[in-house]
Write a protein that holds these residues in place. Structure first.
Motif, PDB file in Angstrom:
ATOM      1  N   ARG A 373       0.827  -1.208   0.000  1.00  0.00           N
ATOM      2  CA  ARG A 373       0.000   0.000   0.000  1.00  0.00           C
ATOM      3  C   ARG A 373       0.862   1.259   0.000  1.00  0.00           C
ATOM      4  O   ARG A 373       0.571   2.230  -0.704  1.00  0.00           O
ATOM      5  CB  ARG A 373      -0.934  -0.010   1.206  1.00  0.00           C
ATOM      6  CG  ARG A 373      -2.011  -1.064   1.139  1.00  0.00           C
ATOM      7  CD  ARG A 373      -3.129  -0.811   2.137  1.00  0.00           C
ATOM      8  NE  ARG A 373      -2.702  -0.882   3.522  1.00  0.00           N
ATOM      9  CZ  ARG A 373      -2.685  -2.004   4.235  1.00  0.00           C
ATOM     10  NH1 ARG A 373      -3.042  -3.142   3.662  1.00  0.00           N
ATOM     11  NH2 ARG A 373      -2.300  -1.990   5.489  1.00  0.00           N
ATOM     12  N   PHE A 440      -6.114   4.161   4.116  1.00  0.00           N
ATOM     13  CA  PHE A 440      -5.530   3.144   3.259  1.00  0.00           C
ATOM     14  C   PHE A 440      -4.118   2.764   3.712  1.00  0.00           C
ATOM     15  O   PHE A 440      -3.708   1.600   3.645  1.00  0.00           O
ATOM     16  CB  PHE A 440      -5.508   3.670   1.816  1.00  0.00           C
ATOM     17  CG  PHE A 440      -4.942   2.696   0.831  1.00  0.00           C
ATOM     18  CD1 PHE A 440      -5.681   1.589   0.428  1.00  0.00           C
ATOM     19  CD2 PHE A 440      -3.677   2.870   0.301  1.00  0.00           C
ATOM     20  CE1 PHE A 440      -5.173   0.690  -0.480  1.00  0.00           C
ATOM     21  CE2 PHE A 440      -3.156   1.972  -0.596  1.00  0.00           C
ATOM     22  CZ  PHE A 440      -3.902   0.875  -0.998  1.00  0.00           C
ATOM     23  N   ALA A 460     -12.781   2.460  -3.467  1.00  0.00           N
ATOM     24  CA  ALA A 460     -11.508   2.221  -4.141  1.00  0.00           C
ATOM     25  C   ALA A 460     -11.373   3.087  -5.378  1.00  0.00           C
ATOM     26  O   ALA A 460     -10.303   3.654  -5.661  1.00  0.00           O
ATOM     27  CB  ALA A 460     -11.388   0.733  -4.514  1.00  0.00           C
ATOM     28  N   LEU A 463     -10.725   6.669  -4.265  1.00  0.00           N
ATOM     29  CA  LEU A 463      -9.343   6.838  -3.811  1.00  0.00           C
ATOM     30  C   LEU A 463      -8.397   6.863  -5.004  1.00  0.00           C
ATOM     31  O   LEU A 463      -7.455   7.674  -5.053  1.00  0.00           O
ATOM     32  CB  LEU A 463      -8.975   5.703  -2.850  1.00  0.00           C
ATOM     33  CG  LEU A 463      -7.575   5.759  -2.236  1.00  0.00           C
ATOM     34  CD1 LEU A 463      -7.403   7.037  -1.416  1.00  0.00           C
ATOM     35  CD2 LEU A 463      -7.318   4.532  -1.370  1.00  0.00           C
ATOM     36  N   PHE A 464      -8.630   5.977  -5.964  1.00  0.00           N
ATOM     37  CA  PHE A 464      -7.762   5.921  -7.147  1.00  0.00           C
ATOM     38  C   PHE A 464      -7.816   7.233  -7.913  1.00  0.00           C
ATOM     39  O   PHE A 464      -6.801   7.826  -8.279  1.00  0.00           O
ATOM     40  CB  PHE A 464      -8.195   4.745  -8.032  1.00  0.00           C
ATOM     41  CG  PHE A 464      -7.566   4.740  -9.386  1.00  0.00           C
ATOM     42  CD1 PHE A 464      -6.209   4.463  -9.549  1.00  0.00           C
ATOM     43  CD2 PHE A 464      -8.325   5.034 -10.520  1.00  0.00           C
ATOM     44  CE1 PHE A 464      -5.639   4.479 -10.819  1.00  0.00           C
ATOM     45  CE2 PHE A 464      -7.754   5.052 -11.781  1.00  0.00           C
ATOM     46  CZ  PHE A 464      -6.393   4.769 -11.930  1.00  0.00           C
ATOM     47  N   GLN A 494     -10.100  -3.516  -1.023  1.00  0.00           N
ATOM     48  CA  GLN A 494      -9.876  -2.192  -1.614  1.00  0.00           C
ATOM     49  C   GLN A 494      -8.442  -2.081  -2.132  1.00  0.00           C
ATOM     50  O   GLN A 494      -8.192  -1.519  -3.203  1.00  0.00           O
ATOM     51  CB  GLN A 494     -10.161  -1.115  -0.569  1.00  0.00           C
ATOM     52  CG  GLN A 494     -10.174   0.291  -1.102  1.00  0.00           C
ATOM     53  CD  GLN A 494     -10.455   1.285   0.007  1.00  0.00           C
ATOM     54  OE1 GLN A 494      -9.535   1.878   0.555  1.00  0.00           O
ATOM     55  NE2 GLN A 494     -11.734   1.443   0.341  1.00  0.00           N
ATOM     56  N   GLN A 495      -7.496  -2.665  -1.350  1.00  0.00           N
ATOM     57  CA  GLN A 495      -6.098  -2.660  -1.785  1.00  0.00           C
ATOM     58  C   GLN A 495      -5.935  -3.431  -3.088  1.00  0.00           C
ATOM     59  O   GLN A 495      -5.218  -2.995  -4.006  1.00  0.00           O
ATOM     60  CB  GLN A 495      -5.217  -3.277  -0.695  1.00  0.00           C
ATOM     61  CG  GLN A 495      -3.749  -3.395  -1.084  1.00  0.00           C
ATOM     62  CD  GLN A 495      -2.920  -4.032   0.021  1.00  0.00           C
ATOM     63  OE1 GLN A 495      -3.386  -4.151   1.154  1.00  0.00           O
ATOM     64  NE2 GLN A 495      -1.708  -4.412  -0.295  1.00  0.00           N
ATOM     65  N   LEU A 498      -7.396  -1.324  -5.912  1.00  0.00           N
ATOM     66  CA  LEU A 498      -6.548  -0.176  -6.235  1.00  0.00           C
ATOM     67  C   LEU A 498      -5.346  -0.614  -7.069  1.00  0.00           C
ATOM     68  O   LEU A 498      -4.948   0.054  -8.024  1.00  0.00           O
ATOM     69  CB  LEU A 498      -6.090   0.497  -4.941  1.00  0.00           C
ATOM     70  CG  LEU A 498      -5.414   1.863  -5.090  1.00  0.00           C
ATOM     71  CD1 LEU A 498      -6.371   2.846  -5.735  1.00  0.00           C
ATOM     72  CD2 LEU A 498      -4.958   2.374  -3.729  1.00  0.00           C
ATOM     73  N   ASN A 499      -4.750  -1.791  -6.718  1.00  0.00           N
ATOM     74  CA  ASN A 499      -3.625  -2.314  -7.498  1.00  0.00           C
ATOM     75  C   ASN A 499      -4.054  -2.636  -8.923  1.00  0.00           C
ATOM     76  O   ASN A 499      -3.355  -2.326  -9.899  1.00  0.00           O
ATOM     77  CB  ASN A 499      -3.061  -3.573  -6.838  1.00  0.00           C
ATOM     78  CG  ASN A 499      -1.958  -3.262  -5.834  1.00  0.00           C
ATOM     79  OD1 ASN A 499      -0.800  -3.083  -6.195  1.00  0.00           O
ATOM     80  ND2 ASN A 499      -2.345  -3.173  -4.574  1.00  0.00           N
ATOM     81  N   LYS A 502      -4.703   0.602 -10.876  1.00  0.00           N
ATOM     82  CA  LYS A 502      -3.451   1.274 -11.233  1.00  0.00           C
ATOM     83  C   LYS A 502      -2.712   0.518 -12.326  1.00  0.00           C
ATOM     84  O   LYS A 502      -2.140   1.116 -13.251  1.00  0.00           O
ATOM     85  CB  LYS A 502      -2.569   1.409  -9.991  1.00  0.00           C
ATOM     86  CG  LYS A 502      -1.284   2.180 -10.278  1.00  0.00           C
ATOM     87  CD  LYS A 502      -0.441   2.328  -9.050  1.00  0.00           C
ATOM     88  CE  LYS A 502       0.833   3.105  -9.387  1.00  0.00           C
ATOM     89  NZ  LYS A 502       1.628   2.473 -10.450  1.00  0.00           N
TER      90      LYS A 502
END
Length: 615
Positions: A373, A440, A460, A463-464, A494-495, A498-499, A502
Motif C-alpha cells: 500500500r 488506506f 476504491a 481513492l484511485f 480495496q487494496q 486499487l492495485n 493502477k
C-alpha cells in the motif's frame, strides 16, 4: 530279633504276621539289592539343625550301610517345604519326619509309613512319644498356666511345626485361645533351639519346643521351666500337652518296593543294646488326624471356611504371579503413558512452533500488504501533491481576496460569509483526500465483517481517482441485488482493487484516450461474488501471462513484482481466487476476484445499474 516278637505281638498282634512275612520274603531279595549301585536317599526333617540331625540319624546310616552292602546311604537334611519339594521331585526315596508333617505328606505326595521310631521299651511307647513343652525362664513366674499366655510374646519355629506349634495350638484352643489372634507370635525358624535363645534373651516371654528337649541338656534344665507340666505314665519328660505317635519313616510313590522291604528288615534288626535308635511296626496316627481335623490344618485345611489369610497362604504363588502381572501391566501402562505424554508434548511443541510460524507468516503477510500500500502511495505521491494543491490554492486565493477587500475598506459580511464557505468547502475536500489516504496507509490487523461490495468498489475508485492527476474514467457496473453484503476485509479488497486499477491505468497510459477507460463489474456467479476489473490495453504474451502472479515478476521498469502476488494471497486468504484472462471481446485484460458463497442477498433481483460517476 526273635526276643522282641512277644512285645510286638502284645502291642499290635494284627501287624505281626505281615512283618514276619515281609522278613522271610526279603531274605531272598538281599543279594539282588546288594548288587545295585543306586544310593539310598533319606530325607530327614532337621528340626535341631544339620549338625544335630547328622549325629541323631547316623545309626540309621550305619545300619543300612551294613545291611545293604554295595549301596551308599545319603541323608538329605531339609525343612518342611524342602522335604515336600524333594519328594515331588523324586530326589529322595524315604522320609523321616514328625507325625504331623507325615500325615500332611500322605495327602500331598503319597507318603506311606513302614516303621515308627520307638524311644522306650514299654509297650505303646511308640504311640505316646511326642508332646510340646511350653517353656519360659526359670526366674519368670508370670506364666503358670496355658491361659496366662494370652497377649504374651511367644517364640515358635513356625506354624507348620508339629511339636513346635500345632500340638500346643490344640491345647490352647481347648482353653479358648486362638494363637494367631490372642498371642504375640514370634517366628524364629529352625533349628528349634532358636526358640530357647529368644526366650533366654528376653525377645519372647515363652516358647514352644518339643517335649524332652529341655531335659536333653543340664544347662537348659536349669535355665528354663515347663509351664503346666503333665506327667504321663511311661513318659520320662515334662510335657504341657497330650502325647502323640513318634516319628515314622515312610516310603513315597516312586520308592522301589524291593528297596522298601530291604530297608524295613534292616531297620527292624536294630537293637537297643547296639543303637540309641530302635524301630517298631507302624504306629496308629489317628490321634494326629484328629488334631488336624480339629484345627482344620494340614490335609484337613479344606474344611476351614476360607479366610483372606488362608487364601493368601494357600495360593500365594498364584497371587504373587497375579500381582506381578498387574505390576508389569502397570509398568507397561506407565511406560506407554510416558511415551504418549512425551509424544503429546512433542506434538504440542510442534503445534506451538507451527502457530508461531503461522503468526510470523501472517505478520509478514500483513507487513508485505502494508508495504504494498505504501508503495502504491509512493508511486502516486506526485499526483497526490497536485490534488492537494488545488484546494489549498483556492483557500489561499480566498484568503488573499479577503485581505485586499479589508485593506480597501470593501469587506462586507456577505463577502466574508461567501469566502469562508468556499474555504471550508476546499478544506473539506482536502481533508477527504487525506482521510482516505491515511485509512488506506494505516497498518492494521485483518478484520472481516459483512460489508457492501458496491461500497468497497466505489471507495476504491474514489481513492484511485483522487490520487491520480488526469485519472481515466472508471465505469462501475453493479449487477448485485440491492442490500447484498459479503464477509470480507474491506480494506484488503480495496487494496486489491486499487492495485488492479493502477495496473490498468499503467497499461493504457500511452494509448489513445478512448482506450484508457477502465471498468469494474460486480455480479453473482454460481452463488459466488465476482468482481471483474477490465482495461483496454494491448494483449500480453503467453509467457508473461503465465508468470503474471509470480513474486518479483514485473513488466514495469521500476516495478517490484509484488503487487499481483500479494493481491492473489489476499484473495486466497478470503477463500477465493484472483485470475487474469484476455477479454472475451478484445482488446483488453480482465482480472477476476471470486469470493466465497456466504453472500447475503434478498430474493428480488432488480435491473443492473451502470455508473461512471467515480470520475
Amino acid at each position: 530279633m526273635c526276643s522282641r516278637f512277644p512285645l510286638i505281638q502284645w502291642a499290635l498282634p494284627w501287624r505281626l504276621s505281615l512283618v514276619v512275612v515281609a522278613l522271610l520274603a526279603l531274605v531272598a531279595w538281599r543279594p539282588a539289592l546288594a548288587q545295585s549301585a543306586a544310593p539310598v536317599r533319606i530325607g530327614v526333617l532337621a528340626y535341631l539343625g544339620n549338625e544335630a540331625a547328622v549325629e541323631e540319624w547316623s545309626p540309621v546310616v550305619t545300619q543300612l550301610s551294613k545291611a545293604l552292602p554295595g549301596r551308599s546311604v545319603e541323608l538329605r537334611l531339609l525343612a518342611h517345604e524342602g522335604l515336600v519339594a524333594a519328594a515331588k521331585g523324586r530326589d529322595i526315596d524315604f522320609v523321616i519326619t514328625n507325625p504331623g508333617h507325615y500325615v500332611e505328606l500322605e495327602s500331598r505326595v503319597g507318603a506311606s509309613r513302614i516303621l515308627t521310631l520307638q524311644t522306650g521299651d514299654a509297650p505303646g511307647s511308640a504311640d505316646q512319644a511326642i508332646g510340646t513343652a511350653v517353656v519360659t525362664r526359670s526366674d519368670d513366674q508370670r506364666i503358670q498356666r496355658l491361659a496366662d499366655l494370652r497377649s504374651q510374646r511367644v517364640a515358635i519355629v513356625g506354624e507348620e511345626g508339629f511339636a513346635g506349634f500345632q500340638v500346643a495350638w490344640r491345647e490352647l484352643a481347648a482353653e479358648g485361645i486362638e494363637p494367631t489372634r490372642d498371642l504375640d507370635l514370634r517366628t524364629v525358624g529352625l533349628p528349634m533351639d532358636r526358640v530357647l535363645t529368644a526366650v533366654s534373651s528376653g525377645q519372647a516371654d515363652a516358647g514352644f519346643v518339643r517335649a524332652c528337649m529341655i531335659e536333653a541338656k543340664p544347662e537348659w534344665r536349669a535355665r528354663f521351666r515347663v509351664v503346666a507340666p503333665r506327667h504321663e505314665t511311661g513318659f520320662a519328660c515334662a510335657s504341657s500337652t497330650r502325647l502323640y505317635p513318634n516319628w515314622p519313616i515312610a516310603t513315597l510313590r516312586h520308592t522301589d518296593p524291593e528297596l522298601a522291604r530291604a530297608v524295613t528288615i534292616a531297620l527292624l534288626e536294630m537293637r537297643r543294646e547296639d543303637s540309641p535308635i530302635v524301630w517298631t511296626v507302624p504306629a496308629d496316627y489317628q490321634a494326629v488326624h484328629d488334631l488336624q481335623r480339629e484345627l482344620q490344618i494340614g490335609s484337613y485345611a479344606g474344611l476351614r471356611t476360607p479366610t483372606m489369610t488362608a487364601i493368601v497362604r494357600r495360593y500365594w504363588p498364584w497371587i504373587v504371579g497375579l500381582f506381578a502381572l498387574i505390576g508389569l501391566g502397570g509398568l507397561y501402562t506407565f511406560h506407554v503413558e510416558r511415551q504418549v505424554d512425551a509424544r503429546t508434548a512433542d506434538l504440542r511443541a510442534a503445534a506451538r512452533e507451527r502457530q508461531a510460524l503461522e503468526a510470523h507468516l501472517q505478520q509478514s503477510r500483513e507487513q508485505a500488504e502494508h508495504l504494498a500500500r505504501l508503495s502504491v502511495l509512493g508511486e502516486l505521491s506526485g499526483t497526490l501533491a497536485h490534488e492537494l494543491n488545488q484546494p489549498l490554492a483556492a483557500i489561499g486565493n480566498y484568503a488573499q481576496s479577503l485581505i485586499r477587500r479589508a485593506d480597501n475598506q470593501r469587506l462586507t459580511p456577505e463577502t466574508v460569509r461567501e469566502a469562508a464557505g468556499e474555504m471550508a468547502g476546499q478544506a473539506e475536500r482536502a481533508a477527504g483526500v487525506l482521510g482516505r489516504i491515511r485509512s488506506f496507509a494505516k497498518k492494521r490487523v485483518a478484520q472481516r465483517t459483512h460489508v457492501s461490495p458496491d461500497a468497497v468498489v466505489r471507495d476504491a475508485v474514489a481513492l484511485f481517482r483522487g490520487m491520480q492527476a488526469g485519472a481515466p474514467p472508471v465505469d462501475v457496473v453493479d449487477e448485485l441485488p440491492p442490500g447484498t453484503t459479503v464477509s470480507m476485509d474491506g480494506l484488503q479488497i480495496q487494496q486489491v482493487l486499487l492495485n488492479l486499477l493502477k495496473n490498468g491505468w499503467d497499461a493504457t497510459r500511452e494509448l489513445p484516450p478512448e482506450r484508457q477507460r477502465l471498468s469494474v463489474r460486480l455480479s453473482l456467479v454460481s452463488g459466488q461474488l465476482r468482481i471483474e476489473v477490465r482495461d483496454l490495453g494491448d494483449p500480453l504474451a503467453d509467457a508473461q501471462q503465465s508468470q503474471l502472479f509470480e513474486p518479483f515478476f514485473t513488466t514495469k521498469p521500476d516495478g517490484m513484482g509484488l503487487g499481483l502476488a500479494i493481491c492473489r494471497t489476499i484473495a486466497e486468504a478470503h477463500g477465493g481466487r484472483l485470475d487474469a484472462a484476455p477479454a472475451a471481446n478484445p482488446p483488453g485484460l480482465v482480472f477476476s476476484i471470486t469470493l466465497p458463497h456466504d453472500v447475503r442477498a434478498p430474493l428480488s433481483r432488480p435491473a443492473p445499474l451502470a455508473d461512471s460517476s467515480g470520475r
